[in-house]
Design an enzyme around this catalytic site. Structure first.
Site, PDB file in Angstrom:
ATOM      1  N   ASN A 144       7.956  -5.800  -0.798  1.00  0.00           N
ATOM      2  CA  ASN A 144       7.863  -4.602   0.039  1.00  0.00           C
ATOM      3  C   ASN A 144       6.396  -4.472   0.411  1.00  0.00           C
ATOM      4  O   ASN A 144       5.593  -3.962  -0.380  1.00  0.00           O
ATOM      5  CB  ASN A 144       8.358  -3.354  -0.686  1.00  0.00           C
TER       6      ASN A 144
ATOM      7  N   PRO B 125       0.784  -1.226   0.000  1.00  0.00           N
ATOM      8  CA  PRO B 125       0.000   0.000   0.000  1.00  0.00           C
ATOM      9  C   PRO B 125       0.821   1.284   0.000  1.00  0.00           C
ATOM     10  O   PRO B 125       1.840   1.382   0.681  1.00  0.00           O
ATOM     11  CB  PRO B 125      -0.821  -0.105   1.292  1.00  0.00           C
ATOM     12  N   ASN B 126       0.335   2.218  -0.781  1.00  0.00           N
ATOM     13  CA  ASN B 126       0.832   3.594  -0.889  1.00  0.00           C
ATOM     14  C   ASN B 126       2.143   3.712  -1.656  1.00  0.00           C
ATOM     15  O   ASN B 126       2.586   4.831  -1.925  1.00  0.00           O
ATOM     16  CB  ASN B 126       0.962   4.246   0.502  1.00  0.00           C
TER      17      ASN B 126
ATOM     18  N   ALA C  83       3.094  -0.754   4.845  1.00  0.00           N
ATOM     19  CA  ALA C  83       2.626  -0.749   6.245  1.00  0.00           C
ATOM     20  C   ALA C  83       2.060  -2.094   6.686  1.00  0.00           C
ATOM     21  O   ALA C  83       2.032  -2.389   7.892  1.00  0.00           O
ATOM     22  CB  ALA C  83       1.581   0.352   6.427  1.00  0.00           C
TER      23      ALA C  83
HETATM   24  O1  CA2 Z   1      10.436   1.850   3.731  1.00  0.00           O
HETATM   25  C1  CA2 Z   1       9.590   1.172   3.139  1.00  0.00           C
HETATM   26  O2  CA2 Z   1       9.752   0.695   2.015  1.00  0.00           O
HETATM   27  C2  CA2 Z   1       8.216   0.963   3.787  1.00  0.00           C
HETATM   28  O3  CA2 Z   1       7.762  -0.357   3.456  1.00  0.00           O
HETATM   29  C3  CA2 Z   1       7.286   2.004   3.206  1.00  0.00           C
HETATM   30  C4  CA2 Z   1       5.907   2.013   3.842  1.00  0.00           C
HETATM   31  C5  CA2 Z   1       6.016   2.085   5.364  1.00  0.00           C
HETATM   32  O4  CA2 Z   1       4.720   1.988   5.940  1.00  0.00           O
HETATM   33  C6  CA2 Z   1       6.904   0.994   5.909  1.00  0.00           C
HETATM   34  O5  CA2 Z   1       7.005   1.159   7.311  1.00  0.00           O
HETATM   35  C7  CA2 Z   1       8.287   1.066   5.301  1.00  0.00           C
HETATM   36  C8  CA2 Z   1       5.117   3.227   3.386  1.00  0.00           C
HETATM   37  C9  CA2 Z   1       5.053   3.392   1.913  1.00  0.00           C
HETATM   38  C10 CA2 Z   1       4.332   4.682   1.656  1.00  0.00           C
HETATM   39  O6  CA2 Z   1       4.960   5.322   0.612  1.00  0.00           O
HETATM   40  C11 CA2 Z   1       4.615   6.620   0.419  1.00  0.00           C
HETATM   41  C12 CA2 Z   1       5.242   7.244  -0.606  1.00  0.00           C
HETATM   42  C13 CA2 Z   1       4.964   8.556  -0.849  1.00  0.00           C
HETATM   43  C14 CA2 Z   1       4.053   9.243  -0.072  1.00  0.00           C
HETATM   44  C15 CA2 Z   1       3.413   8.600   0.958  1.00  0.00           C
HETATM   45  C16 CA2 Z   1       3.692   7.276   1.207  1.00  0.00           C
END
Ligand code: CA2
Length: 147
Positions: free
Chosen positions: A75, A11-12, A78
């Site tokens: 990956n 997600p995201n 969250a």
């Molecule tokens: O560091 C990573 O790759 C994570 O998997 C990214 C997740 C986070 O919840 C993990 O703890 C670590 C979040 C991805 C969200 O990506 C965004 C990108 C741009 C704007 C908002 C969120």
């Protein structure tokens, strides 16, 4: 036979490069896919690169990977920190999984230090930004014996 690797993003991660570049860098998910496809071409393997914001779709994709892919790079975003369903799916498919994160989840908030993926993954790469993806391809290929 050409090895196939699934790279699955949660997600995201579709928002990469558009928001929070100070945390996740300026690179978009399309840029990361291009990096992975270049690495795959150099290694002579096939990479299937996917993303979903839905936990059930990620579970279904893991189930479908059995018999189709030699390894998976995940990956889980969250869901890493919450999803027993993803952990159980990985346990059930008998396909090796490398856990991947852009950021160093161990150097961030306490809740990000817990990973439901880690106990069922062959290993974890985190903290190297987009460069972690080609590193993870090398890692999974080394693990499955084509490194
Ligand atoms: O560091 C990573 O790759 C994570 O998997 C990214 C997740 C986070 O919840 C993990 O703890 C670590 C979040 C991805 C969200 O990506 C965004 C990108 C741009 C704007 C908002 C969120």
């Amino acid at each position: 036979m050409t090895r196939s690797i699934l790279i699955l993003n949660g997600p995201n991660l579709n928002l990469l490069g558009t928001r929070q570049p100070e945390v996740y860098g300026p690179t978009t998910l399309a840029d990361i896919e291009a990096l992975c496809q270049a690495k795959a071409a150099a290694l002579g393997i096939h990479v299937d690169f996917r993303q979903s914001n839905h936990e059930g779709v990620l579970v279904d994709t893991l189930h479908d990977a059995r018999g189709k892919f030699s390894g998976i790079i995940l990956n889980a975003g969250a869901y890493t920190h919450t999803s027993v369903a993803l952990m159980d799916a990985i346990s059930s498919i008998m396909v090796p999984v490398v856990e991947l994160h852009l950021s160093n989840i161990h150097a961030r908030e306490e809740f990000r230090k817990k990973s439901y993926i880690a106990p069922v993954a062959v290993g974890q790469i985190c903290g190297f930004g987009a460069a972690g993806y080609p590193l993870a391809i090398e890692a999974i290929m080394a693990y499955i014996g084509e490194g």
